[in-house]
Design a protein around this motif. Structure first.
Motif, PDB file in Angstrom:
ATOM      1  N   GLY A 238      -9.204 -65.517  58.768  1.00  0.00           N
ATOM      2  CA  GLY A 238      -8.159 -65.400  57.314  1.00  0.00           C
ATOM      3  C   GLY A 238      -7.475 -65.755  56.108  1.00  0.00           C
ATOM      4  N   ARG A 239      -6.725 -64.655  55.631  1.00  0.00           N
ATOM      5  CA  ARG A 239      -5.674 -65.444  54.480  1.00  0.00           C
ATOM      6  C   ARG A 239      -4.862 -64.751  54.337  1.00  0.00           C
ATOM      7  N   GLU A 240      -3.356 -65.114  53.782  1.00  0.00           N
ATOM      8  CA  GLU A 240      -2.611 -64.497  53.377  1.00  0.00           C
ATOM      9  C   GLU A 240      -1.868 -65.416  52.848  1.00  0.00           C
ATOM     10  N   TRP A 241      -1.722 -63.908  51.214  1.00  0.00           N
ATOM     11  CA  TRP A 241      -0.517 -64.568  50.297  1.00  0.00           C
ATOM     12  C   TRP A 241       0.452 -63.561  49.870  1.00  0.00           C
ATOM     13  N   LEU A 242       1.552 -64.272  50.214  1.00  0.00           N
ATOM     14  CA  LEU A 242       3.115 -63.396  49.805  1.00  0.00           C
ATOM     15  C   LEU A 242       3.577 -63.736  48.559  1.00  0.00           C
ATOM     16  N   VAL A 243       4.357 -63.200  47.164  1.00  0.00           N
ATOM     17  CA  VAL A 243       5.800 -63.230  46.663  1.00  0.00           C
ATOM     18  C   VAL A 243       7.292 -62.709  46.949  1.00  0.00           C
ATOM     19  N   VAL A 244       8.336 -63.303  47.090  1.00  0.00           N
ATOM     20  CA  VAL A 244       8.634 -63.025  47.452  1.00  0.00           C
ATOM     21  C   VAL A 244       9.560 -62.424  46.023  1.00  0.00           C
ATOM     22  N   LEU A 245       9.842 -60.657  46.448  1.00  0.00           N
ATOM     23  CA  LEU A 245      10.616 -60.317  45.532  1.00  0.00           C
ATOM     24  C   LEU A 245      12.125 -59.799  45.451  1.00  0.00           C
ATOM     25  N   SER A 246      12.712 -60.311  45.795  1.00  0.00           N
ATOM     26  CA  SER A 246      14.384 -60.760  46.187  1.00  0.00           C
ATOM     27  C   SER A 246      14.497 -61.373  47.558  1.00  0.00           C
ATOM     28  N   GLY A 247      16.084 -62.448  46.990  1.00  0.00           N
ATOM     29  CA  GLY A 247      16.315 -63.242  48.373  1.00  0.00           C
ATOM     30  C   GLY A 247      15.586 -63.925  48.905  1.00  0.00           C
ATOM     31  N   THR A 248      15.714 -64.682  49.855  1.00  0.00           N
ATOM     32  CA  THR A 248      15.135 -65.968  50.406  1.00  0.00           C
ATOM     33  C   THR A 248      14.271 -65.229  51.972  1.00  0.00           C
ATOM     34  N   ALA A 249      12.837 -65.668  52.000  1.00  0.00           N
ATOM     35  CA  ALA A 249      11.817 -65.771  52.942  1.00  0.00           C
ATOM     36  C   ALA A 249      11.527 -67.013  53.984  1.00  0.00           C
ATOM     37  N   VAL A 250      11.664 -67.118  54.747  1.00  0.00           N
ATOM     38  CA  VAL A 250      11.163 -68.298  55.908  1.00  0.00           C
ATOM     39  C   VAL A 250       9.246 -68.501  56.797  1.00  0.00           C
ATOM     40  N   LEU A 251       9.450 -69.309  55.988  1.00  0.00           N
ATOM     41  CA  LEU A 251       7.698 -69.131  56.539  1.00  0.00           C
ATOM     42  C   LEU A 251       7.343 -70.688  57.671  1.00  0.00           C
ATOM     43  N   MET A 252       7.046 -70.120  58.306  1.00  0.00           N
ATOM     44  CA  MET A 252       6.642 -70.270  59.791  1.00  0.00           C
ATOM     45  C   MET A 252       5.256 -71.367  59.765  1.00  0.00           C
ATOM     46  N   LEU A 253       4.889 -72.260  59.602  1.00  0.00           N
ATOM     47  CA  LEU A 253       3.585 -72.587  59.931  1.00  0.00           C
ATOM     48  C   LEU A 253       3.542 -72.755  60.019  1.00  0.00           C
ATOM     49  N   GLY A 254       2.874 -73.499  62.446  1.00  0.00           N
ATOM     50  CA  GLY A 254       2.900 -74.289  63.126  1.00  0.00           C
ATOM     51  C   GLY A 254       4.447 -74.618  63.468  1.00  0.00           C
ATOM     52  N   ASP A 255       4.340 -76.159  63.727  1.00  0.00           N
ATOM     53  CA  ASP A 255       5.952 -76.773  63.017  1.00  0.00           C
ATOM     54  C   ASP A 255       6.214 -76.612  61.530  1.00  0.00           C
ATOM     55  N   ARG A 256       6.032 -76.541  60.746  1.00  0.00           N
ATOM     56  CA  ARG A 256       6.392 -76.682  59.732  1.00  0.00           C
ATOM     57  C   ARG A 256       7.195 -75.704  58.910  1.00  0.00           C
ATOM     58  N   ARG A 257       8.196 -75.390  58.414  1.00  0.00           N
ATOM     59  CA  ARG A 257       9.567 -74.232  57.961  1.00  0.00           C
ATOM     60  C   ARG A 257       9.074 -74.933  56.247  1.00  0.00           C
ATOM     61  N   PHE A 258       9.356 -73.406  56.031  1.00  0.00           N
ATOM     62  CA  PHE A 258       9.226 -73.235  54.688  1.00  0.00           C
ATOM     63  C   PHE A 258      10.363 -71.642  53.738  1.00  0.00           C
ATOM     64  N   ARG A 259      11.059 -72.957  52.657  1.00  0.00           N
ATOM     65  CA  ARG A 259      12.011 -71.976  51.905  1.00  0.00           C
ATOM     66  C   ARG A 259      10.835 -71.492  50.994  1.00  0.00           C
ATOM     67  N   VAL A 260      10.465 -70.070  50.749  1.00  0.00           N
ATOM     68  CA  VAL A 260       9.781 -69.694  49.389  1.00  0.00           C
ATOM     69  C   VAL A 260      10.967 -68.337  49.151  1.00  0.00           C
ATOM     70  N   GLU A 261      11.742 -68.769  47.806  1.00  0.00           N
ATOM     71  CA  GLU A 261      12.589 -68.331  47.308  1.00  0.00           C
ATOM     72  C   GLU A 261      12.179 -66.920  45.982  1.00  0.00           C
ATOM     73  N   THR A 262      13.191 -66.248  45.615  1.00  0.00           N
ATOM     74  CA  THR A 262      12.430 -64.966  45.170  1.00  0.00           C
ATOM     75  C   THR A 262      12.124 -65.789  43.884  1.00  0.00           C
ATOM     76  N   ASP A 263       9.966 -64.905  43.536  1.00  0.00           N
ATOM     77  CA  ASP A 263       9.845 -65.396  42.289  1.00  0.00           C
ATOM     78  C   ASP A 263       9.042 -66.425  43.276  1.00  0.00           C
ATOM     79  N   GLN A 264       8.869 -67.028  43.942  1.00  0.00           N
ATOM     80  CA  GLN A 264       8.442 -67.748  44.499  1.00  0.00           C
ATOM     81  C   GLN A 264       7.063 -67.132  45.705  1.00  0.00           C
ATOM     82  N   ALA A 265       5.808 -67.681  45.379  1.00  0.00           N
ATOM     83  CA  ALA A 265       4.936 -67.141  46.465  1.00  0.00           C
ATOM     84  C   ALA A 265       4.675 -68.460  47.362  1.00  0.00           C
TER      85      ALA A 265
END
Length: 199
Positions: free
Chosen positions: A127-154
């Motif tokens: 499958g596939r997933e899509w997300l947008v951060v509405l407020s705050g900061t999310a951390v997305l872990m993909l395998g051994d990679r770490r992504f910071r996703v901030e407000t208004d980023q997808a």
């Protein structure tokens, strides 16, 4: 033919408006939809303007031609306008499940916990997933990679990669969209792929 009750008349009027709105949204003329639905243009015109009663077999044919379902054509939805969140104190989250295309699931979530740092707690599935951060900061872990996703980023990613999502530096709110396969993968595992229960 039996006379319609007021509620039946209101529903039929709503269905007629939906048929016309869906046709216009596709940029189709009466003739275009008539050809797709295999009905005459004059019949379709009379159905849209209320000069002819809608029959169930016509609804099925028109729903198919408009790439929707009879349920969606006749849904009143008035009772579903306002929904309350589901509170999950154990996982520090609040969820609002929204209605979407039958093949997609849209979930609004408030996250307070960081993502698990143990790769064994990450999930992978088709499958596939899509997300947008509405407020705050999310951390997305993909395998051994770490992504910071901030407000208004997808972020968008294939769920065959082991993945997990959490908050960084305080609560964050995200809006996530799962395709049919991703949703199925989370339901089988009983969680949302990041240690959270399935919405």
């Amino acid at each position: 033919m039996l006379p319609m009750t007021q509620n039946e008349g209101e529903l039929e009027s709503l269905v007629r408006k939906r048929i016309r709105a869906l046709r216009v949204a596709q940029g189709w003329s009466l003739e275009d939809l008539a050809v797709r639905a295999r009905v005459s243009q004059s019949t379709l015109s009379r159905l849209e303007n209320g000069q002819r009663r809608l029959a169930l077999d016509q609804l099925v044919t028109l729903a198919r031609a408009l790439d929707t379902s009879v349920d969606q054509l006749v849904a009143t939805g008035a009772e579903d306008v306002v929904t309350n969140p589901v509170i999950d104190s154990a996982h520090g989250q609040k969820r609002w499940t929204l209605k979407a295309d039958p093949g997609m699931t849209v979930v609004r979530q408030r996250l307070t916990n960081p993502p698990p740092d143990n790769p064994a707690r990450m999930r992978a599935h088709p499958g596939r997933e899509w997300l947008v951060v509405l407020s705050g900061t999310a951390v997305l872990m993909l395998g051994d990679r770490r992504f910071r996703v901030e407000t208004d980023q997808a972020a968008e990613f294939p769920t065959m990669l082991p993945h997990a999502i959490g908050a960084e530096g305080g609560p964050c709110e995200i809006l996530g969209v799962f395709d049919r396969d991703a949703r199925r993968g989370h339901q089988r595992g009983g969680d949302t792929g990041d240690g959270r229960p399935a919405p």
